[in-house]
Design a protein around this motif. Sequence first.
Motif, PDB file in Angstrom:
ATOM      1  N   TRP A  83       0.833  -1.198   0.000  1.00  0.00           N
ATOM      2  CA  TRP A  83       0.000   0.000   0.000  1.00  0.00           C
ATOM      3  C   TRP A  83       0.876   1.260   0.000  1.00  0.00           C
ATOM      4  N   THR A  84       1.935   1.231   0.851  1.00  0.00           N
ATOM      5  CA  THR A  84       2.857   2.367   0.920  1.00  0.00           C
ATOM      6  C   THR A  84       3.506   2.619  -0.445  1.00  0.00           C
ATOM      7  N   THR A 131       4.297   6.039  -4.914  1.00  0.00           N
ATOM      8  CA  THR A 131       4.521   6.186  -6.352  1.00  0.00           C
ATOM      9  C   THR A 131       3.485   7.112  -6.975  1.00  0.00           C
ATOM     10  N   VAL A 132       2.203   6.856  -6.677  1.00  0.00           N
ATOM     11  CA  VAL A 132       1.139   7.653  -7.293  1.00  0.00           C
ATOM     12  C   VAL A 132       1.263   9.121  -6.870  1.00  0.00           C
ATOM     13  N   LEU A 173       2.236  11.958  -9.653  1.00  0.00           N
ATOM     14  CA  LEU A 173       1.213  12.951  -9.994  1.00  0.00           C
ATOM     15  C   LEU A 173       1.651  14.360  -9.603  1.00  0.00           C
ATOM     16  N   ALA A 174       2.145  14.508  -8.364  1.00  0.00           N
ATOM     17  CA  ALA A 174       2.528  15.845  -7.902  1.00  0.00           C
ATOM     18  C   ALA A 174       3.669  16.411  -8.743  1.00  0.00           C
ATOM     19  N   SER A 175       4.681  15.582  -9.028  1.00  0.00           N
ATOM     20  CA  SER A 175       5.812  16.124  -9.785  1.00  0.00           C
ATOM     21  C   SER A 175       5.419  16.384 -11.238  1.00  0.00           C
ATOM     22  N   LEU A 176       4.459  15.613 -11.738  1.00  0.00           N
ATOM     23  CA  LEU A 176       3.998  15.820 -13.113  1.00  0.00           C
ATOM     24  C   LEU A 176       3.238  17.147 -13.231  1.00  0.00           C
ATOM     25  N   ILE A 193      10.402   5.357  -9.347  1.00  0.00           N
ATOM     26  CA  ILE A 193       9.952   5.618  -7.981  1.00  0.00           C
ATOM     27  C   ILE A 193       9.410   4.346  -7.310  1.00  0.00           C
ATOM     28  N   VAL A 194       8.814   3.431  -8.093  1.00  0.00           N
ATOM     29  CA  VAL A 194       8.406   2.136  -7.535  1.00  0.00           C
ATOM     30  C   VAL A 194       9.618   1.447  -6.906  1.00  0.00           C
TER      31      VAL A 194
END
Lengths: 281, 311
Positions: free
Chosen positions: B88-89, B94-95, B99-102, B241-242
Motif C-alpha cells: 500500500w505504501t 509512487t502515485v 502525480l505531484a511532480s507531473l 519511484i516504484v
Amino acid sequence: MSATAVRRRARRGSGLGLVAWLAGVVFFLPVAWMALTSFHSEADAATNPPSFTASLTLDGYREFFGTGGGASPWPALINSTVASVASTVCVLLLALPAAYALSVRPVRKWTNVLFFFLSTKMLPAVAGLLPIYLFAKNAGMLDNIWLLVVLYTSMNLPIAVWMMQSFLAEVPVAVIEAARVDGASLPVILARVVAPIALPGIAATALICFIFSWNELLFARVLTGVVAGTAPVFLTGFITSQGLFLAKVCAASLVVSLPVLAAGFAAQDKLVQGLSLGAVK
Amino acid sequence: MTATTAPLATTAVRAAKQPPARLRAWVTRAPLLPALVFMIVVTQLPFVATLVISFFDWNALYPKARRFTGLANYRQVLTDADLRHSVWTTVLLTVAVVLASLVLGLVLALLLDRRFRGRGIVRTLLIAPFLVVPVAAALLWKHVLYNPEYGLLNGLLHYVGGPQPDWISNTPLLAVEASLVWQWTPFMMLILLAGLQSRDQQQIEAARVDGASDWQIFRHLTLPHLRRYLELGALLGSVYIVQNFDAVFTLTSGGLGTANLPYTVYQSFYQAHENGLASAAGVLVVIGSIVIATFALRVVSSLFREEVSRA
C-alpha cells in the motif's frame, strides 16, 4: 490583435516571468542552503532561527576529508570513480555494436530484442539481489569493486542500447555501405565511421551511465563494505548523525554530488534526451 | 550407390546454398550477441534463482534447516500485515510523487516556455534538485531541512511565528514524498519542456488569429500534443519511484510506516536473513512491475513506431 491586448499580454508575460524566477529560487533554495551551511562552523550551522551572516570557514570540508579526525572519504570517492568509469566503458563497448546491429542493419523480428533490453530495466533490482549476494559470498567477491562494475554495466546497458540506437539511426547508411565495400571489418566500421559521426550521442550516453552508477546505493550497500564502499555508501554513515556534524554532512553531500552537478549542468539537453530514452528530441 | 549418393548430393547442394544466407543473418546479429548474453546472465539468471529460492523455507542463520515448502512463503507474504502495508505504501508513494511532480513539472514547463529575462538561469536553478546524488538529497532533507530544532523549514517558520513541527515524526510518508517530488519535478519539467518546444507554432498563431483564448489554445492544442510526453514522464517516473530505496532508507529507515516494497525485501534478507520469504516478496514485486511495464512498453513502443514512420 489590438494594441491594448498586446500590451496586456506583455505585462502578464513579465509577471509570469517573475513567478518563474520565484519557483526557480524556491527549488534551488535547499541546494543553496546546503552550500552555505557547508561553509559554516558547526555551532553556526545548527541555529534556530538560521544564521545568514555567520562567518565562513572550511572546517566542514576539513572534517569531511578526515584531517580533523574520522574516516577519510578518499577510498570511497576513488571506488565510486573506478566503478562509474569502468562500468561506463564496459557499457559503451557492449552497447555500441548492439545498437549498430539494431539500428543500422536491423534484422526483422529482432526489434523485439530492443524491448527485451528495456524490459530488464523494469525488473526491480531487489528481484535478483539475494542470489547475487549469495553468489558473491560463495565466490569470495563480497566487498569487491569489480562485482559492482559488472552489476552497474547490466544496470545501464539497456538504457545505453536504447539511447544509442536512436543516435546511430542518424548515421547515413550510404557511408557505412561505402566503408563495407572498401572491405572494412565491423570493429573498423564502428571505430572509424560510426563512432565519430555519433560522438555527441555516445558522449551523452556515457554521461547518463556515469551519473546512474555514481548515484547507485542499493547494490553498493548490500555487496560492499569497508574496502569497496562507494561514495553513497560513505554518505549513509551520516544518516543517524544528530546535529553535531551539520556542516560536515553538507560538505560531504556537496562534494559527492559535485561530479553529477557539473556534468548535468554542462549537458542539460542531452540529459533529458537520454533520460527519456531518446523518445524526446 | 547412385541411389544413395543422389539424395546426398541434393542435400549437399541445399546445404551449400543455405548456410550463406543463415550465416549472413548471424553475421548481422553477431554484434548484438555479447550485450544480449551479458544481460541474460546478469539479470535473468539471478531472477530465476530468486524464483527457485522463493519455494524454500530458508533462513540464512540456519542453513541446514533449508527445505522445500512450495507456496508457503507466498501464503505467508500475502497474509503478512506488514507486507500488505508496504504494498500500500509503495502504491501511495509512487502515485503521489508521480502525480505531484507531473503537475508541478507541467506548470514550470509552461512558465519556462515563455520568453523572459534570465530564462536560462531559472532553468538551471530548477534542474539542480535532480542533479544532487539521491542519498545526499535525502540527507539534506533529513538533517538540514526537516530537523525540528535547527532545520531550515522550522527556521523560516520561526520568522513568521509559525508552529515548529517535527516533520518526519508527524508526517513521515509525506516527508519522504515531498523530498522525492522536489527531486523528480525537474525531470518531468525537462520532458514536458521538450514537448512544448516541439509544438507547431504556426498552428498556434493561426488559432490566435482566429480569436482563440490562451486557455482554449492550451486545452485544445497544447494539452493533446503534450499527452504523449505526459505519459512518458509518468511511466519513466513510475519505473524509478516504484523501485525507490535511497529516500526511504535514508529519511526514515523504513520506520513509521514508510517501508515500501524494495525496502521490505532488503530488510527481510539483510536483517531478518529470511531468504525464502525475501525471495517470495521479491517475486511479487516483479509481478507488480510487469503489470506497469507491459503498459509502459506499449506506450514507449508507440512513440518508437511514430519516430520510425517519421524517419
